[in-house]
Scaffold this motif. Structure first.
Motif, PDB file in Angstrom:
ATOM      1  N   GLY A  80       0.518  -0.972   0.000  1.00 42.90           N
ATOM      2  CA  GLY A  80       0.000   0.000   0.000  1.00 42.90           C
ATOM      3  C   GLY A  80       0.534   1.001   0.000  1.00 42.90           C
ATOM      4  O   GLY A  80       0.575   1.210  -0.759  1.00 42.90           O
ATOM      5  N   ASP A 128      -1.478  -2.611 -10.155  1.00 47.77           N
ATOM      6  CA  ASP A 128      -2.591  -2.094  -9.369  1.00 47.77           C
ATOM      7  C   ASP A 128      -2.923  -3.141  -8.306  1.00 47.77           C
ATOM      8  O   ASP A 128      -3.563  -4.150  -8.590  1.00 47.77           O
ATOM      9  N   GLY A 129      -2.425  -2.915  -7.081  1.00 49.86           N
ATOM     10  CA  GLY A 129      -2.662  -3.860  -5.990  1.00 49.86           C
ATOM     11  C   GLY A 129      -4.046  -3.643  -5.390  1.00 49.86           C
ATOM     12  O   GLY A 129      -4.357  -2.543  -4.932  1.00 49.86           O
ATOM     13  N   VAL A 130      -4.876  -4.679  -5.388  1.00 44.81           N
ATOM     14  CA  VAL A 130      -6.282  -4.560  -5.013  1.00 44.81           C
ATOM     15  C   VAL A 130      -6.587  -5.442  -3.807  1.00 44.81           C
ATOM     16  O   VAL A 130      -6.073  -6.560  -3.695  1.00 44.81           O
ATOM     17  N   VAL A 131      -7.417  -4.945  -2.905  1.00 44.06           N
ATOM     18  CA  VAL A 131      -7.843  -5.725  -1.745  1.00 44.06           C
ATOM     19  C   VAL A 131      -8.790  -6.824  -2.207  1.00 44.06           C
ATOM     20  O   VAL A 131      -9.849  -6.552  -2.786  1.00 44.06           O
TER      21      VAL A 131
END
Length: 247
Positions: A80, A128-131
């Motif tokens: 994040g 794009d790091g996504v939860v």
């Protein structure tokens, strides 16, 4: 005697039961001496795999501490908005070569990628790091990210500069979200712009892999049946601290 201010982060903060504390040490004491002293009172907190910072810079075990130093106890990290919502922004000039900041508001990936692109670029590679809605087979309700903000910003900026030098890419953007994130929200956005795709792919992969092991940002996962700090990935050997018995 000297006094140093000790900050704890992530899971260490929970085990120690504090965010910060002043500790008295003999003159000439090192980082290793401090960790050994803390280990007597908190044997479950000072474990393998931690790193230590002094005044927001990674420090070796042999580093000699001085009066009023700020010492961070760093468990393995878990990697994040428009600029006016950022906690701090490293570049303010138009279209800088490296853009890095932290934010508590949703990350606008499309806007950041558009701002990174220029006419000379043949590729823009994006991570794009996504939860996601589960972790280790358990449904996820939300994530909470916290950071040693001053140090994290410095590390992000350094990563961006190193990526440009190492891979020859033109522009790097790294934005990390802090606070509570819902499933589907972006936690970290990396965009690499370059004349050639190979360098952009290599730089983007190196950036996220290195961020995950060196930038002091921690993740707490909340499930339907409890919450836990993510274990994180091991620090690189040159940053991790070997714990030793007190002299």
């Amino acid at each position: 005697m000297i006094q140093v201010r000790v900050l704890a982060f992530g899971a260490l903060k929970d085990v120690l039961g504090l965010d910060a504390s002043n500790v008295a040490l003999r003159e000439g004491s090192t980082v290793s001496d401090l960790v050994a002293l803390l280990g007597r009172n908190y044997p479950d907190a000072i474990l393998q795999g931690i790193a230590v910072s002094v005044n927001a810079e990674y420090a070796l075990a042999t580093h000699v501490l001085r009066e009023s130093d700020e010492v961070g106890l760093l468990p393995p990290v878990s990697g994040g908005a428009a600029p006016h919502t950022a906690i701090a922004q490293q570049d303010v000039q138009p279209k800088p070569d490296v853009v890095t900041y932290l934010t508590h508001t949703p990350i606008d990936a499309e806007k950041l990628v558009s701002e990174a692109r220029q006419g000379a670029d043949g590729a823009v590679v994006v991570f794009d790091g996504v939860v996601r809605d589960n972790s280790r087979g358990r449904p996820t309700l939300h994530l909470d990210y916290e950071a040693y903000e001053e140090m994290a910003l410095s590390q992000l900026r350094e990563l961006g500069q190193k990526a440009r030098e190492r891979f020859g890419v033109r522009q790097v953007t790294i934005v990390h979200r802090l606070g509570r994130l819902a499933v589907g929200e972006t936690s970290v956005l990396i965009a690499v712009a370059s004349a050639h795709r190979a360098q952009a792919f290599d730089a983007c992969r190196w950036l996220i892999d290195t961020l995950k092991t060196t930038v002091p940002i921690w993740k707490k996962e909340t499930f339907v049946d409890g919450a836990v700090w993510a274990a994180g990935e091991p620090f690189p050997a040159e940053l991790g601290l070997e714990t030793t018995d007190a002299p």
